[in-house]
Design a protein around this motif. Structure first.
Motif, PDB file in Angstrom:
ATOM      1  N   MET A  58       9.492  -8.381  31.427  1.00 26.61           N
ATOM      2  CA  MET A  58       8.364  -8.907  32.187  1.00 26.61           C
ATOM      3  C   MET A  58       7.088  -8.122  31.860  1.00 26.61           C
ATOM      4  N   ILE A  59       7.203  -6.779  31.845  1.00 21.00           N
ATOM      5  CA  ILE A  59       6.029  -5.951  31.566  1.00 21.00           C
ATOM      6  C   ILE A  59       5.504  -6.226  30.160  1.00 21.00           C
ATOM      7  N   ILE A  60       6.457  -6.347  29.194  1.00 20.03           N
ATOM      8  CA  ILE A  60       6.034  -6.613  27.816  1.00 20.03           C
ATOM      9  C   ILE A  60       5.390  -7.995  27.724  1.00 20.03           C
ATOM     10  N   GLY A  61       5.924  -8.962  28.508  1.00 20.08           N
ATOM     11  CA  GLY A  61       5.326 -10.293  28.512  1.00 20.08           C
ATOM     12  C   GLY A  61       3.902 -10.277  29.042  1.00 20.08           C
ATOM     13  N   LEU A  62       3.657  -9.544  30.149  1.00 16.50           N
ATOM     14  CA  LEU A  62       2.300  -9.434  30.689  1.00 16.50           C
ATOM     15  C   LEU A  62       1.381  -8.716  29.707  1.00 16.50           C
ATOM     16  N   PHE A  63       1.914  -7.672  29.071  1.00 15.21           N
ATOM     17  CA  PHE A  63       1.127  -6.966  28.066  1.00 15.21           C
ATOM     18  C   PHE A  63       0.761  -7.903  26.913  1.00 15.21           C
ATOM     19  N   PHE A  64       1.696  -8.742  26.533  1.00 17.28           N
ATOM     20  CA  PHE A  64       1.458  -9.697  25.449  1.00 17.28           C
ATOM     21  C   PHE A  64       0.348 -10.678  25.840  1.00 17.28           C
ATOM     22  N   VAL A  65       0.438 -11.226  27.051  1.00 17.42           N
ATOM     23  CA  VAL A  65      -0.555 -12.212  27.487  1.00 17.42           C
ATOM     24  C   VAL A  65      -1.942 -11.583  27.566  1.00 17.42           C
ATOM     25  N   MET A  66      -2.016 -10.401  28.150  1.00 13.35           N
ATOM     26  CA  MET A  66      -3.304  -9.725  28.291  1.00 13.35           C
ATOM     27  C   MET A  66      -3.907  -9.412  26.928  1.00 13.35           C
ATOM     28  N   THR A  67      -3.081  -8.906  26.023  1.00 13.18           N
ATOM     29  CA  THR A  67      -3.585  -8.532  24.699  1.00 13.18           C
ATOM     30  C   THR A  67      -4.025  -9.765  23.918  1.00 13.18           C
ATOM     31  N   ALA A  68      -3.216 -10.820  23.967  1.00 13.86           N
ATOM     32  CA  ALA A  68      -3.567 -12.036  23.238  1.00 13.86           C
ATOM     33  C   ALA A  68      -4.849 -12.657  23.787  1.00 13.86           C
ATOM     34  N   THR A  69      -5.045 -12.596  25.121  1.00 16.21           N
ATOM     35  CA  THR A  69      -6.265 -13.148  25.723  1.00 16.21           C
ATOM     36  C   THR A  69      -7.500 -12.381  25.257  1.00 16.21           C
ATOM     37  N   LEU A  70      -7.434 -11.077  25.311  1.00 16.48           N
ATOM     38  CA  LEU A  70      -8.565 -10.266  24.853  1.00 16.48           C
ATOM     39  C   LEU A  70      -8.798 -10.461  23.352  1.00 16.48           C
ATOM     40  N   TYR A  71      -7.723 -10.611  22.603  1.00 16.22           N
ATOM     41  CA  TYR A  71      -7.854 -10.842  21.162  1.00 16.22           C
ATOM     42  C   TYR A  71      -8.601 -12.155  20.904  1.00 16.22           C
ATOM     43  N   ALA A  72      -8.203 -13.211  21.638  1.00 24.10           N
ATOM     44  CA  ALA A  72      -8.855 -14.513  21.449  1.00 24.10           C
ATOM     45  C   ALA A  72     -10.329 -14.460  21.836  1.00 24.10           C
ATOM     46  N   SER A  73     -10.635 -13.664  22.861  1.00 16.83           N
ATOM     47  CA  SER A  73     -12.045 -13.570  23.275  1.00 16.83           C
ATOM     48  C   SER A  73     -12.907 -12.845  22.251  1.00 16.83           C
ATOM     49  N   CYS A  74     -12.275 -12.062  21.380  1.00 11.38           N
ATOM     50  CA  CYS A  74     -13.025 -11.323  20.362  1.00 11.38           C
ATOM     51  C   CYS A  74     -13.313 -12.159  19.117  1.00 11.38           C
ATOM     52  N   ILE A  75     -12.635 -13.301  18.964  1.00 10.08           N
ATOM     53  CA  ILE A  75     -12.783 -14.081  17.727  1.00 10.08           C
ATOM     54  C   ILE A  75     -14.216 -14.584  17.542  1.00 10.08           C
ATOM     55  N   PRO A  76     -14.847 -15.272  18.540  1.00 12.49           N
ATOM     56  CA  PRO A  76     -16.230 -15.725  18.315  1.00 12.49           C
ATOM     57  C   PRO A  76     -17.202 -14.564  18.120  1.00 12.49           C
ATOM     58  N   VAL A  77     -16.990 -13.470  18.863  1.00 12.91           N
ATOM     59  CA  VAL A  77     -17.873 -12.306  18.691  1.00 12.91           C
ATOM     60  C   VAL A  77     -17.732 -11.757  17.268  1.00 12.91           C
ATOM     61  N   TYR A  78     -16.498 -11.704  16.799  1.00 13.25           N
ATOM     62  CA  TYR A  78     -16.230 -11.203  15.448  1.00 13.25           C
ATOM     63  C   TYR A  78     -16.919 -12.080  14.403  1.00 13.25           C
ATOM     64  N   TYR A  79     -16.853 -13.397  14.591  1.00 15.14           N
ATOM     65  CA  TYR A  79     -17.485 -14.307  13.635  1.00 15.14           C
ATOM     66  C   TYR A  79     -18.997 -14.097  13.618  1.00 15.14           C
ATOM     67  N   ASP A  80     -19.590 -13.992  14.789  1.00 12.38           N
ATOM     68  CA  ASP A  80     -21.044 -13.789  14.842  1.00 12.38           C
ATOM     69  C   ASP A  80     -21.436 -12.464  14.192  1.00 12.38           C
ATOM     70  N   MET A  81     -20.655 -11.417  14.446  1.00 16.36           N
ATOM     71  CA  MET A  81     -20.954 -10.120  13.855  1.00 16.36           C
ATOM     72  C   MET A  81     -20.826 -10.165  12.329  1.00 16.36           C
ATOM     73  N   LEU A  82     -19.856 -10.933  11.822  1.00 14.91           N
ATOM     74  CA  LEU A  82     -19.706 -11.060  10.369  1.00 14.91           C
ATOM     75  C   LEU A  82     -20.940 -11.713   9.753  1.00 14.91           C
ATOM     76  N   VAL A  83     -21.394 -12.780  10.390  1.00 17.69           N
ATOM     77  CA  VAL A  83     -22.513 -13.539   9.818  1.00 17.69           C
ATOM     78  C   VAL A  83     -23.821 -12.756   9.921  1.00 17.69           C
ATOM     79  N   THR A  84     -24.033 -12.102  11.061  1.00 16.37           N
ATOM     80  CA  THR A  84     -25.339 -11.479  11.305  1.00 16.37           C
ATOM     81  C   THR A  84     -25.439 -10.040  10.818  1.00 16.37           C
ATOM     82  N   GLN A  85     -24.312  -9.317  10.825  1.00 13.07           N
ATOM     83  CA  GLN A  85     -24.412  -7.889  10.518  1.00 13.07           C
ATOM     84  C   GLN A  85     -23.431  -7.415   9.456  1.00 13.07           C
ATOM     85  N   CYS A  86     -22.147  -7.696   9.640  1.00 11.90           N
ATOM     86  CA  CYS A  86     -21.120  -7.050   8.815  1.00 11.90           C
ATOM     87  C   CYS A  86     -21.227  -7.433   7.347  1.00 11.90           C
ATOM     88  N   ILE A  87     -21.351  -8.713   7.059  1.00 11.81           N
ATOM     89  CA  ILE A  87     -21.393  -9.132   5.656  1.00 11.81           C
ATOM     90  C   ILE A  87     -22.702  -8.702   4.997  1.00 11.81           C
TER      91      ILE A  87
END
Length: 695
Positions: free
Chosen positions: A1-30
């Protein structure tokens, strides 16, 4: 159960970083770079745009995470109650999340996500390290690895508080960081190899092979591709960066695949072919790259005026020409490295033949064959056994035999007859021989069978020579013992008597004139002593060979001995009304000419058997049969209808038990190359049967 909650929390935060990551690639990183995660990239004319590069980079990072997440979901579904399965799932979640640069770049402006992913990265390294040290039975092997694991936990947790930059903020040199990661990775591989060789069962070893394979591919892939990010090879080209990043993520994807297969223990295919192909094509790729690069650089410096197109064309043509023979050579070398030389049995036979040209003893010949098989197939143990006097005996061994390794037996057949057996141990517990191995051994044993047969013949000749020498020694000893017995009888008995006779004759001569009566008495005494001495001489001669054999022949001598034994029983029966013993002999009208030793052996065996009948059998009938068999042997059989061998009133006559006379019967038969069997009949009574050679 704990690992499942950890998985959900981590995957949610990971998904929230995808658009930010894309914007950072286009505007700054590349355009300008994002620290060590993504350097500033350059573009060639008519190449991909910044937006396309950003999309592909996000897709590459997400693909790696998706592979790790998929493995984690499968493990949580299939192995929810297994500690190793839960630990592996935790490692897949954490490692698949923290390794891509997506979470590093996408969480820079959000403190909670940033520290969450720092913790996830620490959990990932701790979980993967702990898994490699505990898998598959949940114990630290070797035991001291638990202390190293404690150090790894300390470093990874400390890294959280240094915002993932422990080495940089403490100003450790780069080579120290490199040594730390190299040593810990090698420790994980060593722990699995050590467990594989010392502790694991066959199934666990198959699981371990998959884990070691995945970790090794990840390690070498990461090491090699990371070097290609060096400015010496990499000039910041955006497309080149994508290729390197994709190759790096592809090599890391081997870990979740192999680890999931190992945990689930479903269809654990033999991994050796996969390892074989990986080594071959990995080495082939490196050779081609080095060859192509070397040719281009050499020709480019040698012919400066030539265009790059011509140089590349020549290098490509050279690579194309060398590709097939290079691949074939590499495949052959890797095959020999992993499974020996089963692909070239005739070269092995040629080497074996060259060894057989040397003057070798039979044991050395067989040892050479065993060593050739062991070395050619890279086996831990091989041996050759042959049948000696009805018992299988190991005559040659190569390598060290281990109880946990299964032995496979291969018959050595020569002209349709099995003359020996080759025993070959598996390379590791639970591993079987391939069809190529069986074919190699079949071809090798077909050609080696004449050598084994020759060695067997030489062994037989040597044993025959040893037996002959032993027989000669026994004959000499027996002759000397007989001579000593006769000498002792003559010296201790007859010689004193003859000396006494001479003295008595001299005394009697003195009395002839003075006292005739005393002389007559002395002469009578001399006559009695002479008659006693003559009887002793006859007994001595009869012990050497019964005189009845020369006077009456074998059958007549046996009949005479029968009559002597029957008379006391008849007189006893007439007096008290007891049972009478009847003896008879059945023999051919004319026996073939028998050797003196055979005649004496038959006479002694028959008379000893009849004595046993009279003394122990309580029989009324005894029958002696002499017959010549078809294989030119004399069959001597004595049967009675008495109490039978092994009964309370009669001692057992089989094996090595029985009286001196019974042992003597067997020895007399064996001395002339025959055999004597004493057995109890089902209907009652005993049968003594001796088979003696006539020639």
């Amino acid at each position: 159960m704990i690992i499942g909650l950890f998985f959900v929390m981590t995957a949610t935060l990971y998904a929230s970083c995808i658009p930010v990551y894309y914007d950072m690639l286009v505007t700054q990183c590349i355009p300008d770079g994002c620290g060590v995660s993504i350097p500033a990239l350059t573009f060639e004319p008519d190449s991909l745009t910044v937006t396309e590069i950003a999309i592909l980079q996000v897709a590459i990072d997400c693909s790696l995470t998706l592979v790790f997440y998929s493995a984690a979901l499968i493990l949580l579904w299939k192995s929810a109650r297994e500690p190793m399965g839960l630990l592996a799932a935790l490692a897949m979640i954490a490692f698949g999340t923290s390794f891509p640069s997506l979470v590093v770049v996408g969480s820079e402006n959000w403190l909670f996500s940033q520290y969450w992913f720092f913790a996830v990265a620490a959990i990932g390294w701790i979980a993967i390290s702990l898994f490699c040290l505990l898998f598959p039975n949940g114990r630290f092997v070797p035991a001291w690895s638990k202390y190293v694991m404690a150090l790894i936990v300390f470093v990874d947790i400390a890294n959280i508080f240094f915002e993932g930059s422990l080495w940089q903020k403490l100003h450790f040199p780069l080579f120290v960081q490199f040594i730390w990661y190299l040593s810990t990775t090698l420790l994980l591989i060593y722990a699995q190899v050590h467990r594989f060789r010392r502790v694991s069962s066959p199934e666990q070893r198959q699981q371990t092979k998959w884990v070691v394979y995945g970790v090794t591919v990840c390690f070498f892939g990461f090491a090699v591709i990371s070097m290609l990010f060096s400015p010496a090879f990499y000039n910041g080209n955006a497309v080149y960066f994508l290729y390197l990043n994709a190759a790096l993520h592809l090599s890391l994807s081997a870990l979740p695949v192999t680890l999931t297969l190992a945990i689930l223990r479903r269809r654990l295919w033999d991994i050796n072919p996969l390892v074989n192909r990986t080594i071959v094509y990995g080495t082939l790729t490196a050779c081609i790259v080095l060859l192509y690069t070397g040719v281009v650089l050499y020709l480019g410096n040698l012919f400066v005026t030539w265009s790059n197109y011509v140089v590349s064309l020549i290098a490509t043509a050279l690579v194309a020409v060398l590709f097939a023979p290079l691949k074939e050579w590499l495949q052959r070398m890797v095959n020999r490295l992993m499974k020996g030389r089963h692909d070239d049995p005739y070269a092995v036979l040629l080497e074996l033949g060259s060894q057989m040209m040397q003057p070798l003893a039979p044991d050395a010949m067989l040892t050479a064959i065993a060593r050739q098989v062991q070395g050619a197939l890279r086996l831990p143990y091989a041996s050759i056994a042959m049948d000696i006097e009805g018992q299988e005996t190991m005559l040659a061994e190569a390598g060290e035999r281990k109880d946990e390794l299964e032995l496979h037996a291969y018959p050595i057949i020569y002209r349709g007859k099995t003359i020996g057996t080759l025993y070959a141990a598996c390379r590791s517990a639970g591993e079987t021989f391939s069809s190529e191995d069986h074919m190699f051994l079949e071809v090798l044993l077909q050609q080696a069978a004449p050598i084994v047969n020759n060695a067997d013949m030489l062994q037989g000749m040597r044993r025959l020579a040893e037996d002959l020498q032993e027989s000669r020694e026994k004959l000499v000893l027996a002759r000397e013992e007989e001579r000593r017995r006769i000498r002792n009888n003559l010296h201790d008995d007859l010689a004193p008597r003859l000396a006494a006779l001479a003295l008595n004759v001299a005394i009697a001569r003195k009395y002839v004139d003075k006292e005739p009566a005393a002389a007559v008495a002395k002469m009578d005494e001399l006559g009695q002593v002479i008659r006693s001495t003559i009887q002793d001489i006859r007994s001595l001669v009869n012990d050497l060979r019964p005189p009845a054999l020369d006077e009456l022949g074998l059958v007549g001598a046996i009949r005479t001995r029968m009559d002597e034994m029957v008379k006391p029983s008849q007189l006893s029966a007439d007096g008290i009304g007891a049972k009478r013993l009847h003896m008879q002999i059945s023999a051919p009208p004319v026996l073939p000419a028998l050797r003196a030793a055979v005649e004496v052996a038959v006479y002694r065996i028959v008379t000893e058997s009849m004595v046993n009948v009279v003394k122990h059998a309580d029989a009324t009938s005894c029958r002696v049969v002499l017959a010549v068999t078809e294989d030119n042997r004399l069959r001597v059989e004595v049967t009675d209808n008495g109490v039978g061998v092994g009964s309370t009133g009669r001692p057992a006559l089989t094996g090595t038990t029985g009286g001196i006379g019974l042992i003597s019967m067997r020895e007399r038969a064996a001395e002339i190359g025959g055999e004597c069997v004493i057995e109890r009949l089902d209907a009652g009574g005993t049968r003594v049967c001796a088979m003696l050679p006539l020639q």
